[in-house]
Design a protein around this motif. Structure first.
Motif, mmCIF file in Angstrom:
data_model
loop_
_atom_site.group_PDB
_atom_site.id
_atom_site.type_symbol
_atom_site.label_atom_id
_atom_site.label_comp_id
_atom_site.label_asym_id
_atom_site.label_seq_id
_atom_site.Cartn_x
_atom_site.Cartn_y
_atom_site.Cartn_z
ATOM 1 N N VAL A 45 0.856 -1.181 0.000
ATOM 2 C CA VAL A 45 0.000 0.000 0.000
ATOM 3 C C VAL A 45 0.892 1.231 0.000
ATOM 4 C CG1 VAL A 45 -1.788 1.284 1.234
ATOM 5 C CG2 VAL A 45 -1.805 -1.221 1.253
ATOM 6 N N PRO A 46 0.748 2.130 -0.984
ATOM 7 C CA PRO A 46 1.625 3.304 -1.031
ATOM 8 C C PRO A 46 1.596 4.089 0.275
ATOM 9 C CG PRO A 46 0.396 3.135 -3.073
ATOM 10 C CD PRO A 46 -0.154 2.091 -2.153
ATOM 11 N N GLY A 47 2.813 4.416 0.769
ATOM 12 C CA GLY A 47 2.904 5.152 2.018
ATOM 13 C C GLY A 47 3.633 6.468 1.871
ATOM 14 N N TYR A 48 4.498 6.559 0.861
ATOM 15 C CA TYR A 48 5.221 7.804 0.617
ATOM 16 C C TYR A 48 5.638 7.834 -0.850
ATOM 17 C CZ TYR A 48 8.396 11.746 1.129
ATOM 18 O OH TYR A 48 8.989 12.960 0.982
ATOM 19 N N GLY A 49 5.723 9.043 -1.425
ATOM 20 C CA GLY A 49 5.858 9.184 -2.872
ATOM 21 C C GLY A 49 7.196 8.810 -3.465
ATOM 22 N N ARG A 50 8.260 8.754 -2.659
ATOM 23 C CA ARG A 50 9.548 8.389 -3.247
ATOM 24 C C ARG A 50 9.640 6.886 -3.540
ATOM 25 N NH1 ARG A 50 12.637 10.006 0.502
ATOM 26 N NH2 ARG A 50 13.407 8.029 1.329
ATOM 27 N N PRO A 51 9.246 6.015 -2.635
ATOM 28 C CA PRO A 51 9.329 4.583 -2.965
ATOM 29 C C PRO A 51 8.107 4.021 -3.675
ATOM 30 C CG PRO A 51 8.802 4.838 -0.652
ATOM 31 C CD PRO A 51 9.006 6.227 -1.190
ATOM 32 N N ASP A 52 6.967 4.717 -3.617
ATOM 33 C CA ASP A 52 5.728 4.127 -4.126
ATOM 34 C C ASP A 52 4.947 5.119 -4.970
ATOM 35 O OD1 ASP A 52 5.703 1.514 -2.689
ATOM 36 O OD2 ASP A 52 5.644 2.802 -0.921
ATOM 37 N N ASN A 53 4.420 4.642 -6.080
ATOM 38 C CA ASN A 53 3.493 5.429 -6.883
ATOM 39 C C ASN A 53 2.760 4.488 -7.820
ATOM 40 O OD1 ASN A 53 2.765 7.114 -9.444
ATOM 41 N ND2 ASN A 53 3.078 8.619 -7.816
ATOM 42 N N ARG A 54 1.436 4.567 -7.835
ATOM 43 C CA ARG A 54 0.641 3.661 -8.671
ATOM 44 C C ARG A 54 0.985 3.811 -10.155
ATOM 45 N NH1 ARG A 54 -0.909 -0.054 -5.091
ATOM 46 N NH2 ARG A 54 -2.539 0.627 -3.646
ATOM 47 N N THR A 55 1.315 5.032 -10.579
ATOM 48 C CA THR A 55 1.618 5.249 -11.994
ATOM 49 C C THR A 55 2.899 4.538 -12.389
ATOM 50 O OG1 THR A 55 0.586 7.414 -11.735
ATOM 51 C CG2 THR A 55 1.784 7.009 -13.775
ATOM 52 N N LEU A 215 18.351 -3.258 -5.924
ATOM 53 C CA LEU A 215 18.211 -2.107 -6.817
ATOM 54 C C LEU A 215 17.071 -1.186 -6.354
ATOM 55 C CD1 LEU A 215 18.687 -4.056 -10.142
ATOM 56 C CD2 LEU A 215 20.150 -2.157 -9.381
ATOM 57 N N ARG A 216 15.995 -1.769 -5.879
ATOM 58 C CA ARG A 216 14.883 -0.962 -5.379
ATOM 59 C C ARG A 216 15.311 -0.157 -4.153
ATOM 60 N NH1 ARG A 216 9.278 -0.601 -5.570
ATOM 61 N NH2 ARG A 216 8.350 0.078 -3.609
ATOM 62 N N ASN A 217 16.082 -0.785 -3.269
ATOM 63 C CA ASN A 217 16.562 -0.075 -2.083
ATOM 64 C C ASN A 217 17.471 1.089 -2.478
ATOM 65 O OD1 ASN A 217 16.827 0.116 0.879
ATOM 66 N ND2 ASN A 217 18.972 -0.411 0.480
ATOM 67 N N TRP A 218 18.332 0.862 -3.493
ATOM 68 C CA TRP A 218 19.187 1.942 -3.996
ATOM 69 C C TRP A 218 18.329 3.105 -4.510
ATOM 70 C CZ3 TRP A 218 24.042 3.882 -4.568
ATOM 71 C CH2 TRP A 218 24.245 4.820 -5.600
ATOM 72 N N ARG A 219 17.305 2.797 -5.288
ATOM 73 C CA ARG A 219 16.441 3.852 -5.821
ATOM 74 C C ARG A 219 15.726 4.596 -4.694
ATOM 75 N NH1 ARG A 219 11.130 2.560 -9.340
ATOM 76 N NH2 ARG A 219 10.439 2.021 -7.234
ATOM 77 N N ASN A 220 15.251 3.864 -3.704
ATOM 78 C CA ASN A 220 14.545 4.514 -2.605
ATOM 79 C C ASN A 220 15.451 5.472 -1.840
ATOM 80 O OD1 ASN A 220 12.335 2.969 -3.300
ATOM 81 N ND2 ASN A 220 12.483 1.591 -1.547
ATOM 82 N N LEU A 221 16.708 5.053 -1.615
ATOM 83 C CA LEU A 221 17.619 5.859 -0.818
ATOM 84 C C LEU A 221 18.181 7.046 -1.590
ATOM 85 C CD1 LEU A 221 19.582 3.047 1.059
ATOM 86 C CD2 LEU A 221 17.810 4.559 1.994
ATOM 87 N N THR A 222 18.424 6.864 -2.886
ATOM 88 C CA THR A 222 19.026 7.942 -3.665
ATOM 89 C C THR A 222 17.992 8.858 -4.305
ATOM 90 O OG1 THR A 222 19.142 6.538 -5.643
ATOM 91 C CG2 THR A 222 21.081 6.568 -4.185
ATOM 92 N N GLY A 223 16.750 8.393 -4.417
ATOM 93 C CA GLY A 223 15.676 9.242 -4.927
ATOM 94 C C GLY A 223 15.652 9.424 -6.428
ATOM 95 N N GLY A 224 16.277 8.525 -7.173
ATOM 96 C CA GLY A 224 16.319 8.661 -8.633
ATOM 97 C C GLY A 224 15.048 8.180 -9.302
ATOM 98 N N VAL A 225 13.919 8.730 -8.887
ATOM 99 C CA VAL A 225 12.622 8.242 -9.351
ATOM 100 C C VAL A 225 12.100 9.134 -10.478
ATOM 101 C CG1 VAL A 225 12.026 7.211 -7.146
ATOM 102 C CG2 VAL A 225 11.437 9.603 -7.588
#
Length: 365
Positions: A45-55, A215-225
């Motif tokens: 369930v999305p909880g914050y916009g950096r790690p989660d987004n339905r789009t 890789l997902r953890n790297w994206r979450n921490l660095t914010g390259g979304v």
């Protein structure tokens, strides 16, 4: 059912149809989401916009379906490559990289480690002993040499190294690296995948759940979304991928033949030509040949005359879009001849494109 490419592109990642709802729901733009006030954040369930987004999730499902793996989308192709190379160097300092691949990847690797082995895409391949990761790019950009993904991925695995393939130029409709044995497929979605020259995007696909989690953890921490609207545009654009690639490949075949017989042209590379050095491997390994052709004119002045005379060819360093573009690679400091041009076929009518190209080449002489 095992659908063909065109059907898969149109339906990939779309939700189940609901009366009164659009085929592709609009982008979910909000960064914060409501949490369960008692339980707090919950998995899935999305909880914050950096790690989660339905789009993003819809787009990741679509790309993952075409690539044949689990996908993570990034803000750009370079953000995706950065994640992969960082994954490699966490396992050891030695990287093996193409010496003739995308030029920005080489200085990036040099920032991450002092132990980089550069190898031409056409080989011969080195001994991978001691390597933590092997990055392949095939066809290489801009020279369009091709390497054997299955053979080199197996060799990397035997040496204890991870393998990744930059799949930007062919797209997953042209080549599926994971099916050929690569651990990772990475690409810029800015180019042919989305094809409308209106967004930046990158992605990484893998079938290994541990690599995906890292890789997902790297994206979450660095914010390259990616931005949600860019992700929505990308998903919308992918529905026409099969149609766009078909026209681009058709145009490229005709363009390569015209170039090969024009006196202003010194050399031509397109893996779809039977006389091309990469033809045998490319036609065996790839599902279709991309719409990028590389050719060489006499010098910079000849390229300048070519651009000035053309009415249809736009000067641009990106490629894979609806419009035919070309780029003199030496202007970026790439180690190529002064007159080398990377030519990206758009979806214009073939006769119009060939007529314009012929008169521009005449002017280049």
């Amino acid at each position: 059912m095992d659908y063909q490419d065109g059907t898969r592109c149109v339906h990939a990642g779309l939700p189940e149809p609901v009366p009164g709802e659009p085929f592709l729901p609009g982008p979910v733009l909000a960064a914060p989401y409501h949490l369960d006030p008692i339980e707090g954040p919950r998995p899935g369930v999305p909880g914050y916009g950096r790690p989660d987004n339905r789009t993003w999730q819809r787009l990741e499902a679509a790309i993952g379906e075409l690539e044949g793996g689990d996908c993570l989308v990034f803000a750009s192709g370079m953000a995706a490559i950065t994640a992969v190379l960082h994954l490699f160097v966490r396992r050891g300092p030695r990287l093996v990289m193409p010496s003739d691949g995308y030029f920005s990847a080489r200085p990036l690797a040099a920032l991450l480690t002092d132990d980089v082995v550069y190898v031409p895409t056409a080989g011969p391949a080195p001994d991978y002993a001691g390597a933590a990761g092997v990055l392949l790019e095939t066809p290489a950009n801009p020279g369009l040499d091709v390497c054997d993904i299955a053979v080199l991925s197996a060799r990397a695995r035997a040496a204890g190294a991870l393998s990744a393939v930059d799949n930007t130029t062919p797209t997953p409709l042209g080549q599926r690296p994971l099916e050929l044995g690569a651990d990772i497929s990475v690409a810029s979605g800015t180019k042919a995948l989305t094809g409308h020259s209106d967004l930046l995007l990158g992605y990484v696909c893998t079938r290994d759940p541990d690599l995906h989690a890292e890789l997902r953890n790297w994206r979450n921490l660095t914010g390259g979304v990616p931005g949600p609207f860019e992700a929505w545009l990308a998903h919308r654009s992918m529905g026409t991928l099969d149609l766009r690639l078909s026209r681009q490949t058709h145009n490229a075949a005709a363009v390569a033949e015209l170039l090969a017989h024009h006196p202003a042209v010194r050399s031509v590379r397109w893996p779809g030509r039977p006389v091309d050095p990469s033809y045998e491997l490319a036609t065996r390994q790839m599902r279709r040949i991309p719409g990028v052709v590389t050719f060489t004119l006499e010098d910079k002045a000849a390229v300048d005359r070519f651009f000035t005379a053309s009415a249809l060819v736009r000067a641009a360093t990106s490629f894979g879009g609806l419009h035919t573009t070309a780029d003199r690679r030496a202007q970026w400091g790439d180690d190529t001849p002064e007159g080398l041009v990377r030519f990206s076929c758009g979806v214009e009518s073939p006769d119009d494109l060939l007529t314009d190209l012929a008169q521009a080449l005449d002017a280049a002489r």
